[in-house]
Design an enzyme around this catalytic site. Structure first.
Site, PDB file in Angstrom:
ATOM      1  N   ASP A 428       0.865  -1.184   0.000  1.00 55.42           N
ATOM      2  CA  ASP A 428       0.000   0.000   0.000  1.00 55.42           C
ATOM      3  C   ASP A 428       0.898   1.229   0.000  1.00 55.42           C
ATOM      4  O   ASP A 428       1.584   1.513   0.993  1.00 55.42           O
ATOM      5  CB  ASP A 428      -0.879  -0.053   1.269  1.00 55.42           C
ATOM      6  CG  ASP A 428      -1.885   1.077   1.332  1.00 55.42           C
ATOM      7  OD1 ASP A 428      -1.653   2.121   0.697  1.00 55.42           O
ATOM      8  OD2 ASP A 428      -2.903   0.909   2.035  1.00 55.42           O
ATOM      9  N   HIS A 429       0.883   1.944  -1.105  1.00 58.40           N
ATOM     10  CA  HIS A 429       1.848   3.037  -1.260  1.00 58.40           C
ATOM     11  C   HIS A 429       1.533   4.219  -0.340  1.00 58.40           C
ATOM     12  O   HIS A 429       2.353   5.120  -0.177  1.00 58.40           O
ATOM     13  CB  HIS A 429       1.864   3.488  -2.730  1.00 58.40           C
ATOM     14  CG  HIS A 429       3.192   4.026  -3.176  1.00 58.40           C
ATOM     15  ND1 HIS A 429       4.191   4.411  -2.294  1.00 58.40           N
ATOM     16  CD2 HIS A 429       3.700   4.254  -4.406  1.00 58.40           C
ATOM     17  CE1 HIS A 429       5.233   4.854  -2.960  1.00 58.40           C
ATOM     18  NE2 HIS A 429       4.962   4.767  -4.249  1.00 58.40           N
ATOM     19  N   ARG A 430       0.353   4.212   0.282  1.00 56.53           N
ATOM     20  CA  ARG A 430       0.069   5.286   1.248  1.00 56.53           C
ATOM     21  C   ARG A 430       0.891   5.087   2.522  1.00 56.53           C
ATOM     22  O   ARG A 430       1.129   6.024   3.265  1.00 56.53           O
ATOM     23  CB  ARG A 430      -1.424   5.276   1.626  1.00 56.53           C
ATOM     24  CG  ARG A 430      -2.336   5.637   0.466  1.00 56.53           C
ATOM     25  CD  ARG A 430      -3.777   5.379   0.843  1.00 56.53           C
ATOM     26  NE  ARG A 430      -4.009   3.980   1.211  1.00 56.53           N
ATOM     27  CZ  ARG A 430      -5.181   3.503   1.640  1.00 56.53           C
ATOM     28  NH1 ARG A 430      -6.208   4.314   1.760  1.00 56.53           N
ATOM     29  NH2 ARG A 430      -5.323   2.230   1.937  1.00 56.53           N
TER      30      ARG A 430
END
Ligand code: CAO
Length: 456
Positions: A428-430
């Site tokens: 999850d790039h967040r």
């Protein structure tokens, strides 16, 4: 009349007061072992309470809308002859008005062993017709597997609707996450879906949930009469496919996925695995067991991967429960191996064998699939060189594993044959930056390349 046995709600994980949304049988119905008696629906999943044995339903103890928890009595069932022969009741009934779920090991009541092996209590027919609750017992433990835990990335946004309403919404191409529920406890009714469609048609766009701006504004799903082009057959999706499909679609749409690929040199690991297998012929030790161990080591080193996003906070977990994607004839399920950090390779191998068998026999309970921190999806037994696994929310990363292959590797002087295992980490790039993901997979490869690192 023969003695009656109780069917109770089995272990349903943390869920409590789960409403009954369907009665699947009526008094007088003959039921088979494991046949659903009623359907419960929590925010996370729909599940059936199974009959613990073959028999005839003599009394339903619940009605639509009743809220049930583990141990609640659902029905009284008269076992069929073969079942009735099995019980060996102990003559010390202990009635109780507020039945706790009794552990099978220490029943305080007359106990009969149902066909599943789980204890159930025989209830005298006279007691069964009396209004007072009957003795406390445990029940058969099977519930149909429920795929991915539907706990949303945005808790509270999980659509709360019955299967019939879900089907209705699907037929109309309505995303239930966009519909506000007007029924009890925010439940979405058929009328809510109709109102949503009407509003969308009238206004030229779908109304947004509170806050607005969250919709994808997708064009409608193409409606094609496939039969116009040739013979077709329509086959309904299984319950697992429907649940996992909804979860996968949400996770794919809501989580910015990136997949980091790497290779681990498992030449030495493979030699050790083979040796271990020869020494322990009764336990199947596959590369996946080593991957679970290596993943735990990497999660310890990179705690942000062992976390969940909750609003503006990251919840970091101090435990290491690893979900394993298991392919079953009915669809994908993800049982969880708990406390993988405290288990050795052989113990993990045995547990992996057990949960895979349980998954394929449809014997996983919702509790078996809860609490995961990080998942592994291994297609290594089948083939492929890499893929993009979809993150199992609310986790923040998942490791995909493909088939190992012998390849020439340059050692500085010559090409050497080495066994390489392809790793595909979706994150999850967040929460996770690309550099952290590259470090995570590099560390995984490092540990798998030299298992002594696991000792550090
Ligand atoms: N490279 C080479 N061989 C591998 C391997 C790999 N990465 N992983 C497993 N193998 C071998 C095993 O050693 C075993 O060999 P033997 O039969 O000679 O002992 C064989 O492949 C079969 O392994 P397996 O699949 O039975 O066992 P596993 O522990 O690797 O996996 C399980 C167990 C339950 C995860 C697996 O059976 C399964 O269901 N995988 C599918 C998961 C899935 O569908 N993921 C996709 C999710 S996204 O849609």
């Amino acid at each position: 009349m023969a003695e009656l046995l109780e069917a109770r709600v089995p272990d349903i994980g943390d869920d409590k007061d789960v409403p009954v949304i369907e009665l699947l049988v009526q008094p007088g119905d003959t039921v088979k072992k494991d046949q659903g008696l009623v359907t419960l629906e929590s925010d996370k999943a729909t599940m059936e309470v199974p009959s613990p044995f073959d028999g005839i339903v003599r009394e339903l103890r619940v009605k639509l809308g009743d809220a049930l928890s583990e141990g609640s009595v659902v029905a009284l069932i008269e076992p069929l002859a073969a079942e009735a022969a099995a019980p060996t009741p102990t003559p010390t009934p202990t009635p109780t008005a507020a039945p706790p779920p009794a552990p099978p090991a220490a029943p305080a009541v007359p106990v009969a062993v149902a066909a599943s092996g789980a204890p159930a209590a025989p209830v005298p027919a006279a007691a069964a017709s009396a209004p007072a609750p009957v003795a406390a017992v445990a029940v058969a433990t099977r519930t149909p597997p429920v795929a991915f835990d539907a706990q949303s990335l945005l808790p509270g946004k999980v659509p709360h609707a019955s299967p019939a309403v879900r089907l209705f919404a699907r037929e109309l191409g309505v995303d239930l996450a966009q519909v506000a529920g007007s029924a009890r406890a925010g439940r979405i009714s058929k009328e809510d879906v109709q109102a949503f469609v009407k509003s969308a048609l009238a206004g030229g766009g779908a109304p947004r949930t509170a806050g607005g701006g969250g919709g994808l504004d997708l064009i409608p799903w193409p409606k094609v009469d496939f039969a116009k082009f040739g013979a077709v057959e329509s086959r309904p999706l299984t319950r697992i496919q429907k649940l996992s499909g909804a979860n996968l679609a949400r996770n794919w749409a809501m989580i910015p996925h990136v997949t980091q690929n790497d290779d681990a040199d498992i030449t030495e690991m493979e030699a050790f695995r083979k040796k271990l297998g020869e020494e322990n012929k009764d336990t199947k030790v596959t590369p996946l067991v080593f991957l679970i161990k290596a993943a735990v080591a990497a999660l310890k080193k990179f705690p942000n991967f062992n976390a969940s996003l909750e609003g503006d906070s990251l919840v970091l977990k101090q435990y290491f429960h690893v979900g394993i994607a298991v392919d079953t004839p009915d669809g994908l399920v993800v049982p969880v191996i708990r406390d993988a950090d405290r288990k050795g390779l052989l113990e993990l191998a045995r547990e992996l064998g057990e949960i895979s068998a349980k998954a394929r026999d449809k014997k996983l309970s919702p509790a078996d699939m809860q609490g995961g921190c990080f998942s592994i999806s291994s297609l290594g037994g089948i083939g492929g060189t890499g893929f993009t696994p979809i993150i199992n929310a609310p986790e923040v990363a998942i490791l995909g594993v493909s088939r190992s292959a012998m390849k020439p590797v340059w050692n500085g002087q010559a090409f050497e044959p080495r066994l390489l295992l392809p790793l595909s980490l979706s994150y999850d790039h967040r929460v996770i930056d690309g550099a952290a993901a590259a470090r995570f997979t590099a560390y995984l490869a490092h540990v798998l390349g030299d298992l002594r690192r696991l000792l550090l």
